[in-house]
Design an enzyme around this catalytic site. Structure first.
Site, PDB file in Angstrom:
ATOM      1  N   LYS A 546       0.818  -1.343   0.016  1.00  0.00           N
ATOM      2  CA  LYS A 546      -0.050   0.004   0.061  1.00  0.00           C
ATOM      3  C   LYS A 546       0.883   1.424   0.187  1.00  0.00           C
ATOM      4  CE  LYS A 546      -1.866  -1.164   3.869  1.00  0.00           C
ATOM      5  NZ  LYS A 546      -1.030  -2.625   4.112  1.00  0.00           N
ATOM      6  N   THR A 547       1.917   1.416   0.965  1.00  0.00           N
ATOM      7  CA  THR A 547       2.567   2.503   0.990  1.00  0.00           C
ATOM      8  C   THR A 547       3.697   2.790  -0.377  1.00  0.00           C
ATOM      9  OG1 THR A 547       2.887   2.313   3.303  1.00  0.00           O
ATOM     10  CG2 THR A 547       4.487   3.604   2.402  1.00  0.00           C
ATOM     11  N   ASP A 600       0.215   7.723   5.930  1.00  0.00           N
ATOM     12  CA  ASP A 600       0.654   6.441   5.893  1.00  0.00           C
ATOM     13  C   ASP A 600       0.532   5.780   7.285  1.00  0.00           C
ATOM     14  OD1 ASP A 600       1.985   4.351   4.831  1.00  0.00           O
ATOM     15  OD2 ASP A 600       3.959   4.766   5.799  1.00  0.00           O
ATOM     16  N   ASP A 601      -0.043   4.560   7.245  1.00  0.00           N
ATOM     17  CA  ASP A 601      -0.580   3.735   8.483  1.00  0.00           C
ATOM     18  C   ASP A 601      -1.150   4.594   9.206  1.00  0.00           C
ATOM     19  OD1 ASP A 601       0.476   1.345   7.583  1.00  0.00           O
ATOM     20  OD2 ASP A 601       2.372   1.444   8.673  1.00  0.00           O
ATOM     21  N   LYS A 628     -11.940  16.734   5.454  1.00  0.00           N
ATOM     22  CA  LYS A 628     -13.263  17.414   4.796  1.00  0.00           C
ATOM     23  C   LYS A 628     -13.101  18.805   4.520  1.00  0.00           C
ATOM     24  CE  LYS A 628     -16.351  13.827   7.149  1.00  0.00           C
ATOM     25  NZ  LYS A 628     -17.253  13.998   8.214  1.00  0.00           N
ATOM     26  N   LYS A 700       5.610  -7.625   0.352  1.00  0.00           N
ATOM     27  CA  LYS A 700       6.677  -7.206   1.279  1.00  0.00           C
ATOM     28  C   LYS A 700       7.647  -8.437   1.820  1.00  0.00           C
ATOM     29  CE  LYS A 700       7.980  -4.031   4.897  1.00  0.00           C
ATOM     30  NZ  LYS A 700       7.587  -2.963   5.913  1.00  0.00           N
TER      31      LYS A 700
END
Length: 745
Positions: A546-547, A600-601, A628, A700
């Site tokens: 994801k990162t 991230d995370d 938002k 990973k």
């Protein structure tokens, strides 16, 4: 500007001073001589010549038949100007005016020759027309006094200021020639009894020294739109006569605020605005300089800044000059009242004192206060309302055309002197320097020059002769400088590259689909007018990439501002400090036209612990608000979040704050085979078996397992394996897999 002198057998001619032949001639400001003497002065036989007396004043001399050879006729005021009496000898030198000698501005102090004891009203427009007509092409020198007649009354004026067109000041003598375009300003002491009317009408657009504004010549690049805005709001009303603004029922703008990131040219623009005005020399004050440890002294310092303007307005009223006061770092003294707890209340009283002077009961109309800050949020709200610092102009980071202008300004000298190599492309450098401020671009040029100069210096022999003609600043010097000088508001390229140490591997159709969808969001942010804020959440198991995918999207977007917010940069910080850091990244992003922020995370940012569960509600609410909050007009932001705990984020309602959510999966067998084929670390006979064993493995963990298998005696030499000379032993690979499979499955 001294001009030059004609040289013949001698530099000057000695003549005898006499009185003017008649009284009416004394009011012409001309000097008179014989035909024979004029021929010695006037090489063009024009009937007039310009002569200088002891290098003090310059007069126009013409012929009068009642003046004998060797004599020069001066009126009483002219004799006082050059400090001579009748029958005294004086040295006279022919004066040849230099080019560009016409006066743009002539300021004179007006008085009666004989005190009348009553008041008289004089129209500045009509008086200017008469003076220009009678003294056309005569030279005026600062300090010179001139006699003239107007409507049957004899007057005398003293030259206070003489400004040449296109020049701020003269090299030696402040003098110039009156032309049809010369603007004349009249000043009068209150006790003379003379009242000048229509002075503002005479001024018309003469509030500025120059006829036009060449911002590049002033060293201002990339700020033409901002300057146009400043002129319209702060100076347009001052260009028109007072009676026009009175009929409109408006007041002049008394204050403006220039705000924006450091190094963007706020101070430079304020200084140049002050220099361009025909008013008094601007007062430049650094905010902290006003502060004093003594009670009441700080407030007195503020009052002293306005003292000259108060006296000027009291004595001259609407005819008063414009007084410009420039406050650098105004946030240092004008913080929101009640925000500082030093126990003295000094900051509150400074704000009160400043508000009183700008817009109080006895407010001044001849003052323009220019404040500068990069922390507009700290300023007291009352200071920013209309009537005070009402013109608020953001001096933001320059666009590509602005960066090109700034680079041209800083390389102009070296280009003129042939120090700039032909391969230097300023256009390319402007394209490469996204999010660089003006100060940072200047730093790039300085750094490039240092590389060029260093090539000419031998550290083995510092006494070696240096050859100026060998200095060349090349494109490589500028490219090296770009690595040395990085923008404070640029993309965090190094941090993003660290998030994908193994690059972006081909992990099959599912990962490719997510990447394409995310890049469509990037395009949406670029072109859409209705979506200034787009948010995307990448969720999936830990280690699924994801990162790395978020970092790749950030790098491939080619956006000027890309920043990653991760828990690793906030270790040991309090909740409030973490919130402040997160908010700062978003605020910095709003300074750029296109930005990407990677959260991230998110669960780590929230300090999530499943036992309880426990998390930071303060950080959670901060993120909810920021996800938002729409960015300012003209700024577009893409926020990419990553998480391995999507269920937890759903329970907090954070998932709902994201526009779209994509699931980043683990690898299937065919996905793992693609990755292993790209790595080329297994033989063709073993790759299918290895890929089958890696089914449902996060990418990973795949990389880590391959690294483990590439080590040791069974696996062979890792350097040889990655170079393709050897392959990983499949049995050793299965042994490594067996060691960790219980942990990750």
């Amino acid at each position: 500007m001294a001009g030059r002198y004609a040289h013949g057998s001698s530099d000057s001619i000695e003549m005898q001073v006499i009185t003017t032949p008649s009284t009416d001639l004394a009011l012409t400001n001309l000097a008179y001589c014989s035909h024979w003497d004029l021929r010695r002065f006037d090489l063009n036989r024009s009937g007039y010549a310009l002569v200088s007396f002891r290098d003090s004043i310059v007069l126009t001399v013409t012929v009068h038949e009642r003046v004998n050879d060797g004599c020069i006729a001066l009126n009483v005021i002219q004799r006082k100007n050059v400090k001579v009496s009748v029958d005294d000898p004086i040295h006279v030198t022919r004066f040849v005016p230099p080019e560009d000698f016409n006066l743009a501005l002539l300021t004179v102090d007006l008085d009666f020759v004989k005190a009348k004891g009553k008041s008289e009203e004089i129209d500045a427009v009509q008086l200017s027309q008469q003076l220009r007509k009678r003294c056309l092409y005569q030279v005026m020198t600062v300090g010179q006094r001139v006699l003239f007649e107007y409507h049957g009354t004899n007057y005398i004026f003293t030259v206070n200021q003489a400004v040449i067109e296109g020049q701020e000041e003269s090299e030696t003598f402040e003098r110039g020639m009156i032309s049809p375009e010369t603007y004349i300003v009249f000043e009068c002491s209150p006790n003379t009894g003379i009242k000048i009317v229509n002075q503002r009408e005479a001024a018309n657009s003469k509030i500025f020294k120059q006829k036009d504004f060449n911002l590049l010549s002033l060293g201002i690049g990339g700020l033409s739109a901002e300057f146009t805005d400043i002129f319209r709001r702060a100076f347009a009303s001052r260009v028109f006569p007072a009676h026009v603004t009175n009929k409109l029922g408006i007041k002049h703008v008394k204050g403006m605020l220039l705000y924006g990131p450091p190094g963007t040219g706020k101070t430079l623009m304020a200084r140049q605005i002050g220099k361009m005005l025909n008013g008094r020399e601007p007062k430049i004050v650094n905010g902290p300089e006003v502060l004093s440890k003594f009670v009441g002294e700080t407030e007195k310092n503020v009052r002293d800044l306005f003292a000259d303007a108060e006296n000027d307005q009291r004595t001259r009223g609407d005819q008063s000059d414009l007084h410009v006061i420039i406050f650098d770092e105004i946030d240092a003294i004008c913080k929101s009242r009640g925000s500082t707890r030093d126990g003295t209340g000094v900051h509150d009283s400074i704000v009160n004192q400043l508000l009183t002077k700008i817009d109080g009961v006895e407010s001044l109309n001849n003052v323009l206060l220019i404040g500068m800050t990069n922390r507009k949020d700290l300023l007291d709200e009352a200071l920013l309302r209309p009537g005070r610092l009402e013109v608020q102009v953001e001096i933001s980071l320059p666009d590509e055309n602005g960066r090109l202008q700034i680079l041209q300004i800083h390389t102009n000298k070296m280009k003129e002197n042939s120090f700039l190599a032909p391969d230097v492309s300023l256009q390319e450098l402007a394209a490469r320097t996204k999010n660089y401020s003006g100060a940072e671009l200047e730093g790039v040029v300085k750094s490039a020059v240092s590389f060029a100069l260093n090539r000419q210096i031998s550290l083995d022999d510092l006494t070696k002769p240096l050859h100026e003609e060998n200095i060349k600043v090349t494109m490589d010097d500028f490219l090296n400088a770009l690595h040395e000088i990085t923008p404070a508001f640029g993309a965090s390229t190094d941090n993003l590259e660290r998030c994908r140490l193994n690059g972006m591997a081909d992990c099959g159709g599912r990962h490719k689909h997510i990447y394409k969808r995310a890049m469509l969001l990037v395009e949406q942010v670029k072109v859409s007018k209705g979506s200034p804020l787009v948010t995307c959440l990448l969720e999936g198991p830990g280690g699924s990439g994801k990162t790395a995918m978020a970092a790749t999207i950030g790098l491939d977007s080619d956006f000027a501002y890309v920043k990653i917010i991760s828990a690793e940069t906030m270790i040991g910080l309090s909740e409030a400090s973490k919130c402040a850091q997160i908010v700062k990244v978003f605020e910095d992003a709003y300074k750029s036209q296109l930005s990407i922020i990677i959260l991230d995370d998110i669960e780590r940012l929230l300090e999530y612990v499943p036992i309880g569960p426990r998390f930071s509600n303060l950080i959670s609410q901060t993120l909810m608000v920021l996800l938002k909050r729409l960015p300012p007009k003209g700024k577009n932001v893409l926020v990419i979040g990553t998480t391995s705990e999507v269920g937890f984020l759903e329970s907090l309602g954070i998932c709902d704050a994201f526009s779209v959510t994509y699931h980043v999966p683990t690898l299937h067998t065919e996905d793992a085979k693609k990755v292993l084929a790209a790595l080329n670390v297994f033989s063709e006979d073993d790759i299918d078996a290895a890929a089958e064993a890696l089914n449902n493995m996060p990418i990973k963990k795949l990389y880590m397992l391959v690294e483990m298998a590439a080590q040791g005696e069974k696996g062979g030499n890792s350097e040889a394996i990655y170079s393709g000379r050897e392959k990983i032993n499949i049995n050793h690979f299965f042994d490594c897999l067996g060691d960790i499979v219980s942990v990750y499955r």
